[in-house]
Design a protein around this motif. Structure first.
Motif, PDB file in Angstrom:
ATOM      1  N   ARG A   1      36.296  52.226  28.810  1.00  0.00           N
ATOM      2  CA  ARG A   1      35.342  51.162  28.437  1.00  0.00           C
ATOM      3  C   ARG A   1      34.352  51.694  27.402  1.00  0.00           C
ATOM      4  N   TYR A   2      34.026  52.999  27.514  1.00  0.00           N
ATOM      5  CA  TYR A   2      33.079  53.577  26.563  1.00  0.00           C
ATOM      6  C   TYR A   2      33.692  53.701  25.158  1.00  0.00           C
TER       7      TYR A   2
ATOM      8  N   LEU B   1      36.263  52.025  23.965  1.00  0.00           N
ATOM      9  CA  LEU B   1      36.932  50.793  23.492  1.00  0.00           C
ATOM     10  C   LEU B   1      36.467  50.333  22.096  1.00  0.00           C
ATOM     11  N   PRO B   2      35.152  50.291  21.812  1.00  0.00           N
ATOM     12  CA  PRO B   2      34.742  49.804  20.489  1.00  0.00           C
ATOM     13  C   PRO B   2      35.270  50.657  19.330  1.00  0.00           C
ATOM     14  N   TYR B   3      35.605  51.929  19.612  1.00  0.00           N
ATOM     15  CA  TYR B   3      36.079  52.819  18.540  1.00  0.00           C
ATOM     16  C   TYR B   3      37.586  52.666  18.298  1.00  0.00           C
ATOM     17  N   GLY B   4      38.275  52.018  19.235  1.00  0.00           N
ATOM     18  CA  GLY B   4      39.732  51.857  19.075  1.00  0.00           C
ATOM     19  C   GLY B   4      40.170  50.472  19.506  1.00  0.00           C
ATOM     20  N   GLN B   5      39.309  49.492  19.207  1.00  0.00           N
ATOM     21  CA  GLN B   5      39.505  48.139  19.755  1.00  0.00           C
ATOM     22  C   GLN B   5      40.893  47.519  19.488  1.00  0.00           C
ATOM     23  N   PRO B   6      41.441  47.624  18.252  1.00  0.00           N
ATOM     24  CA  PRO B   6      42.757  46.993  18.032  1.00  0.00           C
ATOM     25  C   PRO B   6      43.832  47.544  18.977  1.00  0.00           C
ATOM     26  N   LYS B   7      43.776  48.845  19.256  1.00  0.00           N
ATOM     27  CA  LYS B   7      44.800  49.433  20.128  1.00  0.00           C
ATOM     28  C   LYS B   7      44.599  48.968  21.566  1.00  0.00           C
ATOM     29  N   PHE B   8      43.351  48.841  21.980  1.00  0.00           N
ATOM     30  CA  PHE B   8      43.096  48.355  23.347  1.00  0.00           C
ATOM     31  C   PHE B   8      43.541  46.897  23.492  1.00  0.00           C
ATOM     32  N   ALA B   9      43.408  46.114  22.411  1.00  0.00           N
ATOM     33  CA  ALA B   9      43.870  44.722  22.472  1.00  0.00           C
ATOM     34  C   ALA B   9      45.401  44.679  22.523  1.00  0.00           C
ATOM     35  N   ARG B  10      46.032  45.521  21.743  1.00  0.00           N
ATOM     36  CA  ARG B  10      47.504  45.606  21.763  1.00  0.00           C
ATOM     37  C   ARG B  10      47.997  46.009  23.162  1.00  0.00           C
ATOM     38  N   TYR B  11      47.311  46.958  23.750  1.00  0.00           N
ATOM     39  CA  TYR B  11      47.639  47.424  25.117  1.00  0.00           C
ATOM     40  C   TYR B  11      47.526  46.262  26.112  1.00  0.00           C
ATOM     41  N   ALA B  12      46.460  45.486  25.969  1.00  0.00           N
ATOM     42  CA  ALA B  12      46.239  44.361  26.892  1.00  0.00           C
ATOM     43  C   ALA B  12      47.402  43.366  26.819  1.00  0.00           C
TER      44      ALA B  12
ATOM     45  N   LEU C   1      41.683  46.029  30.218  1.00  0.00           N
ATOM     46  CA  LEU C   1      41.135  47.055  31.121  1.00  0.00           C
ATOM     47  C   LEU C   1      40.788  46.452  32.484  1.00  0.00           C
ATOM     48  N   ASP C   2      40.371  45.175  32.493  1.00  0.00           N
ATOM     49  CA  ASP C   2      40.100  44.514  33.782  1.00  0.00           C
ATOM     50  C   ASP C   2      41.386  44.388  34.608  1.00  0.00           C
ATOM     51  N   GLU C   3      42.485  44.036  33.925  1.00  0.00           N
ATOM     52  CA  GLU C   3      43.787  43.930  34.623  1.00  0.00           C
ATOM     53  C   GLU C   3      44.201  45.299  35.164  1.00  0.00           C
ATOM     54  N   MET C   4      43.989  46.306  34.337  1.00  0.00           N
ATOM     55  CA  MET C   4      44.339  47.674  34.753  1.00  0.00           C
ATOM     56  C   MET C   4      43.528  48.058  36.000  1.00  0.00           C
TER      57      MET C   4
END
Ligand code: NZQ
Ligand code: ZN
Length: 390
Positions: free
Chosen positions: A299-300, A302-313, A334-337
């Motif tokens: 969560r900390y 996330l803002p530095y790698g946001q596109p990848k976290f969205a792709r992961y979601a 991340l909430d689902e995880m």
């Protein structure tokens, strides 16, 4: 963007219910002295010890036993093992157990004849094995799934006096020569260890996934591995003796950390640095330390790698992106995880592993900083992430 790399994995794998039938032929390729390395006794209770010993005897081997390898093997135990291996003139170290036993076997294999303090040489100074140093070959019979130690050069050793738990990734000359993977050998694992191993696998994949911004085939492979892991873990948690699920989990674990998906890619590994620091202070189970620090860390950053976290979601957790911002999609992943982690029974706080607020400074000091992820952490940030993990 794939750069220049060399790929070679020298470990021969025998997989499936009949995998142990191949042990005799493997043993015939080594001299007569075998050091049999195992943990605290689970293999004696579940019968694996008897099965392996009968193959060793049928192969005419002189067996020296080195049992009692603890979870998170220590530098003291390593020193004992080196003496034993030298005294036994071991031609082969046969590790029968989980990652701790396999890691320890590899550490003994490079240390017995290194002529130096192995902790200082390999884990503090991070030196390679010197040319000409005898490396005792290692073979594994795996009984706990998670670390990937059965097909890699990793060896993690804990030094309680120095409050450090450090891994050295050795080269292909230290990889196990062979590994026997029978999913049924993992059926007797307590649920706590099984789910801890499952999260260790997930973390290994995520450490390699959350880095880089290029279009990289490994990321697609990792999304597939993650989807299969989540699916099989759900089945295994309900029914631990479901062979199909357990065999898939075993195979995913191997591919998650046998160097393949890291090739041509940046990697992070900060979750492991945080988890290992927690482990150095608490001696807690490896996968659980990772589970407890992961979400505050992700969560900390996330803002530095946001596109990848969205792709992961979207690609791993099936989040529907319609009508949502990239940030919302990423956070929903991340909430689902988190929901899934709680559902399968992972430990979500380091306080449940024995860490207390007054230990946070020390744990921060034991955390190594990696540079391949989306954010290189400062000491203050490490402290804040650990505090959020309490
Ligand atoms: O010691 P015994 O009695 O065998 O009991 C073990 C141990 O208590 C038990 N167990 C294993 N197989 C069993 C079983 N109990 C019942 N039935 C079975 N079939 O499980 C407990 C945990 O075993 P351990 O080997 O400690 O677990 P794991 O495989 O998770 O290994 C953890 C170690 O590997 C390192 C960790 O840091 C930790 O020190 N790692 C190694 C890596 C590598 N080589 O690349 C990478 C990982 O990230 C990790 O850091
Ligand atoms: Zn791990």
């Amino acid at each position: 963007m794939l750069g220049n790399f060399t790929y070679c994995n020298p470990t021969k794998l025998y997989f499936g219910k009949d995998a142990l039938n191949n042990l005799g032929a493997e043993l015939s390729q080594y001299g007569k002295n075998v050091m049999l390395v195992y943990g605290g006794g689970s293999i004696k209770k579940n019968g694996i010890y008897d099965k392996v010993l009968s193959v060793l005897h049928a192969s005419g081997k002189v067996v020296t036993e080195d049992g009692g390898v603890m979870p998170n093997p220590t530098s003291e135990k390593l020193a004992d093992g080196c003496e034993k291996a030298r005294a036994a003139k071991a031609d082969l170290i046969l590790a029968v157990g989980g990652g701790s036993v396999c890691d320890y076997a590899k550490a003994v294999s490079v240390s017995a004849y290194c002529g130096d303090d192995p902790w200082e040489k390999y884990f503090i100074r991070m030196e390679d094995v010197d040319d000409g140093t005898k490396i005792i070959p290692v073979g594994c019979v795996l009984t706990m799934v998670g670390t990937g130690s059965e097909m890699n050069g990793g060896s993690v050793i804990t030094n309680h006096a120095e409050k450090l738990k450090i891994g050295h990734v050795f080269g292909e000359n230290v990889f196990p020569k062979f590994s026997v993977l029978n999913p049924e050998f993992t059926f007797t694992l307590p649920k706590y260890q099984m789910v801890s191993g499952i999260y260790d696998i997930m973390s290994h994949i995520l450490e390699q996934y959350f880095s880089g911004t290029d279009d990289n085939t490994s990321d697609y492979i990792m999304e597939g591995l993650l989807r299969s892991l989540i699916h099989s873990a759900d089945i295994a948690v309900e029914n631990p003796t479901d062979y199909e699920a357990r065999s898939n989990i075993m195979w995913i674990a191997t591919w998650a950390l046998n160097t393949f998906v890291a090739k041509g890619k940046e990697t992070d590994w900060e979750v492991h640095m945080l988890g290992q620091a927690v482990g150095a202070h608490t001696d807690a189970t490896h996968g659980m330390t990772l589970a407890a620090v992961s979400l505050p860390y992700y969560r900390y950053i996330l803002p530095y790698g946001q596109p990848k976290f969205a792709r992961y979601a979207v690609n791993v957790w099936g989040v529907d992106p319609a009508g949502k911002t990239e940030k919302q999609v990423a956070e929903e992943g991340l909430d689902e995880m988190e929901k899934w982690m709680k559902k399968i029974g992972l430990v979500m706080n380091i306080s449940d592993l024995g860490a207390t607020e007054d230990m946070l400074k020390g744990i921060t000091g034991s955390t190594l900083v990696m540079e391949g992820g989306y954010k290189v952490l400062t000491e203050e940030e490490i402290y804040a992430i650990l505090k959020a993990s309490l």
